[in-house]
Design a protein around this motif. Structure first.
Motif, PDB file in Angstrom:
ATOM      1  N   GLN A 155      48.010  50.856  42.462  1.00 56.08           N
ATOM      2  CA  GLN A 155      49.125  50.392  43.264  1.00 56.08           C
ATOM      3  C   GLN A 155      48.730  49.446  44.392  1.00 56.08           C
ATOM      4  OE1 GLN A 155      51.997  53.263  44.504  1.00 56.08           O
ATOM      5  NE2 GLN A 155      51.976  54.385  42.574  1.00 56.08           N
ATOM      6  N   SER A 156      47.547  49.624  44.993  1.00 60.24           N
ATOM      7  CA  SER A 156      47.202  48.783  46.142  1.00 60.24           C
ATOM      8  C   SER A 156      46.989  47.337  45.727  1.00 60.24           C
ATOM      9  CB  SER A 156      45.951  49.313  46.843  1.00 60.24           C
ATOM     10  OG  SER A 156      44.820  49.246  45.995  1.00 60.24           O
ATOM     11  N   ILE A 157      46.501  47.120  44.483  1.00 57.75           N
ATOM     12  CA  ILE A 157      46.259  45.756  44.032  1.00 57.75           C
ATOM     13  C   ILE A 157      47.562  44.968  43.974  1.00 57.75           C
ATOM     14  CG2 ILE A 157      45.532  44.379  42.044  1.00 57.75           C
ATOM     15  CD1 ILE A 157      43.329  46.383  41.564  1.00 57.75           C
ATOM     16  N   GLY A 158      48.623  45.630  43.584  1.00 55.77           N
ATOM     17  CA  GLY A 158      49.886  44.925  43.457  1.00 55.77           C
ATOM     18  C   GLY A 158      50.801  45.063  44.661  1.00 55.77           C
TER      19      GLY A 158
ATOM     20  N   ARG B  68      48.049  43.638  50.166  1.00 56.64           N
ATOM     21  CA  ARG B  68      47.372  42.449  49.647  1.00 56.64           C
ATOM     22  C   ARG B  68      47.442  41.282  50.645  1.00 56.64           C
ATOM     23  NH1 ARG B  68      45.729  41.420  44.611  1.00 56.64           N
ATOM     24  NH2 ARG B  68      45.204  39.261  44.099  1.00 56.64           N
ATOM     25  N   GLU B  69      48.610  41.085  51.231  1.00 59.39           N
ATOM     26  CA  GLU B  69      48.763  39.983  52.176  1.00 59.39           C
ATOM     27  C   GLU B  69      47.902  40.174  53.414  1.00 59.39           C
ATOM     28  OE1 GLU B  69      50.284  36.935  52.095  1.00 59.39           O
ATOM     29  OE2 GLU B  69      50.274  37.493  49.979  1.00 59.39           O
ATOM     30  N   THR B  70      47.811  41.419  53.880  1.00 54.52           N
ATOM     31  CA  THR B  70      46.956  41.701  55.033  1.00 54.52           C
ATOM     32  C   THR B  70      45.498  41.375  54.733  1.00 54.52           C
ATOM     33  OG1 THR B  70      48.444  43.452  55.796  1.00 54.52           O
ATOM     34  CG2 THR B  70      46.189  43.483  56.642  1.00 54.52           C
ATOM     35  N   LEU B  71      45.049  41.800  53.552  1.00 52.55           N
ATOM     36  CA  LEU B  71      43.677  41.529  53.159  1.00 52.55           C
ATOM     37  C   LEU B  71      43.453  40.034  52.952  1.00 52.55           C
ATOM     38  CD1 LEU B  71      40.877  42.502  52.385  1.00 52.55           C
ATOM     39  CD2 LEU B  71      41.706  42.883  50.052  1.00 52.55           C
ATOM     40  N   ARG B  72      44.406  39.357  52.319  1.00 55.44           N
ATOM     41  CA  ARG B  72      44.280  37.918  52.086  1.00 55.44           C
ATOM     42  C   ARG B  72      44.105  37.176  53.396  1.00 55.44           C
ATOM     43  NH1 ARG B  72      47.723  34.858  50.300  1.00 55.44           N
ATOM     44  NH2 ARG B  72      46.801  33.706  48.579  1.00 55.44           N
TER      45      ARG B  72
ATOM     46  N   PHE C 212      31.953  32.304  49.098  1.00 55.84           N
ATOM     47  CA  PHE C 212      31.901  33.726  48.745  1.00 55.84           C
ATOM     48  C   PHE C 212      33.226  34.235  48.205  1.00 55.84           C
ATOM     49  CE2 PHE C 212      33.742  33.916  52.937  1.00 55.84           C
ATOM     50  CZ  PHE C 212      34.554  35.037  52.918  1.00 55.84           C
ATOM     51  N   ALA C 213      34.334  33.583  48.599  1.00 54.83           N
ATOM     52  CA  ALA C 213      35.661  34.041  48.179  1.00 54.83           C
ATOM     53  C   ALA C 213      36.244  33.170  47.067  1.00 54.83           C
ATOM     54  CB  ALA C 213      36.614  34.066  49.370  1.00 54.83           C
ATOM     55  N   GLY C 214      35.396  32.462  46.333  1.00 52.77           N
ATOM     56  CA  GLY C 214      35.873  31.655  45.215  1.00 52.77           C
ATOM     57  C   GLY C 214      35.981  30.183  45.568  1.00 52.77           C
ATOM     58  N   ASP C 215      35.939  29.346  44.519  1.00 52.51           N
ATOM     59  CA  ASP C 215      36.008  27.897  44.696  1.00 52.51           C
ATOM     60  C   ASP C 215      37.417  27.343  44.525  1.00 52.51           C
ATOM     61  OD1 ASP C 215      33.281  27.567  45.230  1.00 52.51           O
ATOM     62  OD2 ASP C 215      32.791  27.543  43.102  1.00 52.51           O
TER      63      ASP C 215
ATOM     64  N   PHE D 164      38.767  37.507  43.856  1.00 54.37           N
ATOM     65  CA  PHE D 164      37.962  38.150  44.904  1.00 54.37           C
ATOM     66  C   PHE D 164      38.766  39.224  45.627  1.00 54.37           C
ATOM     67  CE2 PHE D 164      36.570  38.328  49.371  1.00 54.37           C
ATOM     68  CZ  PHE D 164      35.252  38.720  49.185  1.00 54.37           C
ATOM     69  N   ILE D 165      40.035  38.952  45.899  1.00 55.81           N
ATOM     70  CA  ILE D 165      40.898  39.941  46.548  1.00 55.81           C
ATOM     71  C   ILE D 165      41.041  41.177  45.664  1.00 55.81           C
ATOM     72  CG2 ILE D 165      43.222  40.393  47.428  1.00 55.81           C
ATOM     73  CD1 ILE D 165      41.553  38.520  49.169  1.00 55.81           C
ATOM     74  N   ASP D 166      41.239  40.959  44.352  1.00 55.13           N
ATOM     75  CA  ASP D 166      41.325  42.084  43.414  1.00 55.13           C
ATOM     76  C   ASP D 166      40.061  42.938  43.472  1.00 55.13           C
ATOM     77  OD1 ASP D 166      43.839  41.335  42.573  1.00 55.13           O
ATOM     78  OD2 ASP D 166      43.130  40.271  40.792  1.00 55.13           O
ATOM     79  N   GLN D 167      38.911  42.269  43.507  1.00 55.51           N
ATOM     80  CA  GLN D 167      37.631  42.983  43.526  1.00 55.51           C
ATOM     81  C   GLN D 167      37.488  43.826  44.787  1.00 55.51           C
ATOM     82  OE1 GLN D 167      34.221  40.407  43.385  1.00 55.51           O
ATOM     83  NE2 GLN D 167      32.774  42.049  43.802  1.00 55.51           N
TER      84      GLN D 167
END
Length: 422
Positions: free
Chosen positions: A358-361, A366-370, A387-390, A398-401
């Motif tokens: 549930q936290s992934i979606g 998610r917005e807080t982490l982003r 480090f967070a993708g190109d 990266f956020i999912d991970q």
């Protein structure tokens, strides 16, 4: 009499440490000094092979450097080549254009730094005429192709072009002095000594177009062996290129599957065996590893809880291998499904499942982490933001991970509390 030279680029002397995971002081010192040691290695190669010249195709420096220690170091190394009657040809790249040292250095007469207008230097070796063509960046950005500024080749002469360029573009690199591979092939030079892209590439075609890559990686995103080109142009203008290792410290990612490992000793043994195999296949004096541990094992939660202990024990085991360093341990292991062996539901496992699914979606989490990741990323220098993708897809992955691994860590901590309560 053949003309022989070493071609390198993107040394980035004294560039700052870019890995956020370099917490070991000795490892930090090793990596911080590695670019200097790579230049020493290049000069040693020139002397050992008794070449005619060293060609540096841009970014000898890393930016707006003012350290006179760096200036003295460069002067000393180039002085060694001068004493051996080895010429040096340098073009400035985008990083060199920022460096104040460039204007302050007093270099031997054998060192030629090309200016912002295309120049040609012609040498004679026996019956062979060699023309070296170079053009430096005058500013940190070069949005247009530099190729039209080069002189067209003359017949009966071997031509070497020295240019700092992104060619048609490369992932992770800004677009500098763009030009196509076809245009370089058609220009008629025998050898194009390029720089800027940090990965080595020998582009196919009738002419030799080579991006040597950097001679020393600086973090895990510049993994693998790093080399220079040793080039020989024979009297008949045929070109031979040899790749020679220069990296002092080689970064590598190593994935280890721990599926089925039942004891802590088995885990340490598996890690030691995997690292030893890679160490044996690595020619560089130092090996710097990022370990990624995966697979289903009942020790998953304990490894997350005792990550520091895991690192300490594997480092102790690796002391016998010699000059092998662990930069970071990434945990992607999972715990076995214990539903079959538990008579009732396990609330900790249920919580972990709930967090993962549930936290992934969940939009707010998610917005807080982003936003947090963006704030950290944007506060770093441009070269440290990968480090967070190109791209956007890499960023979201990266956020999912982070969300997935975070749930595993929470479960591990709860397991630790349970054990303490018992």
């Amino acid at each position: 009499m053949p003309f022989r030279f070493v071609h390198t680029a993107d040394i980035h002397l004294d560039s700052p440490l870019r890995s956020l995971a370099l917490r070991n002081a000795d490892l930090g010192q090793l990596v911080g000094d590695a670019t200097r040691q790579a230049l020493v290695s290049i000069v040693d190669l020139c002397l050992a092979e008794a070449v005619d010249a060293l060609v540096i195709a841009g970014d000898l420096y890393d930016g707006d450097q003012t350290s006179m220690k760096t200036a003295r170091f460069i002067a000393t190394q180039l002085g060694r080549l001068h004493e051996a009657d080895i010429a040096v040809f340098i073009v400035r790249g985008n990083h060199d254009a920022l460096s104040k040292i460039t204007q302050e250095l007093i270099l031997p007469d054998s060192v030629k730094i090309f200016g912002s207008r295309a120049e040609t230097i012609t040498l004679r070796r026996g019956a062979l005429d060699i023309s070296l063509h170079g053009l430096s960046f005058s500013r940190p950005h070069a949005p247009e192709s530099l190729l039209p500024k080069f002189r067209a080749p003359s017949p009966d002469t071997a031509h070497i072009g020295i240019m700092h360029t992104s060619l048609a573009g490369a992932p992770g690199h800004d677009n500098y002095a763009p030009c196509s591979l076809a245009d370089l092939q058609e220009w008629g030079f025998d050898y194009w000594a390029l720089g800027h892209v940090h990965a080595r590439a020998h582009h196919p075609g009738d002419r030799h177009v080579i991006m040597p890559g950097m001679p020393q990686g600086r973090d895990i995103n510049e993994a693998g062996p790093k080399t220079v080109s040793l080039v020989t142009i024979a009297d008949d203008r045929s070109v031979t290129v040899e790749e020679r290792l220069t990296s002092i410290a080689q970064f590598e990612r190593l994935a280890v599957d721990l599926s089925g490992q039942q004891s802590w000793r088995e885990v340490i043994d598996a890690l030691e065996s995997s690292v030893a195999a890679l160490r044996a296949a690595t020619a560089a004096p130092h090996l710097v590893l990022r370990l990624k541990l995966a697979g289903e094992t009942p020790l998953s939660w304990r490894m997350r809880r005792d990550r520091d202990l895991l690192l300490t024990e594997i480092e102790q085991r690796l002391e016998g291998l010699g000059q092998t360093w662990i930069e970071k341990i990434e945990l992607a292991t999972t715990s076995p499904n214990t539903a079959e062996i538990r008579p009732s539901a396990d609330p900790v496992l249920e919580l972990g499942d709930l967090m993962r699914t549930q936290s992934i979606g969940q939009h707010s989490v998610r917005e807080t982490l982003r936003q947090l990741v963006k704030d950290v990323r944007d506060s770093l220098p441009p070269e440290a933001r990968r480090f967070a993708g190109d791209d956007e897809a890499g960023f979201e992955a990266f956020i999912d991970q982070v969300l997935s691994e975070g749930s595993e860590d929470v479960v591990a901590r709860l397991r630790q509390s349970e054990a303490g309560a018992d």
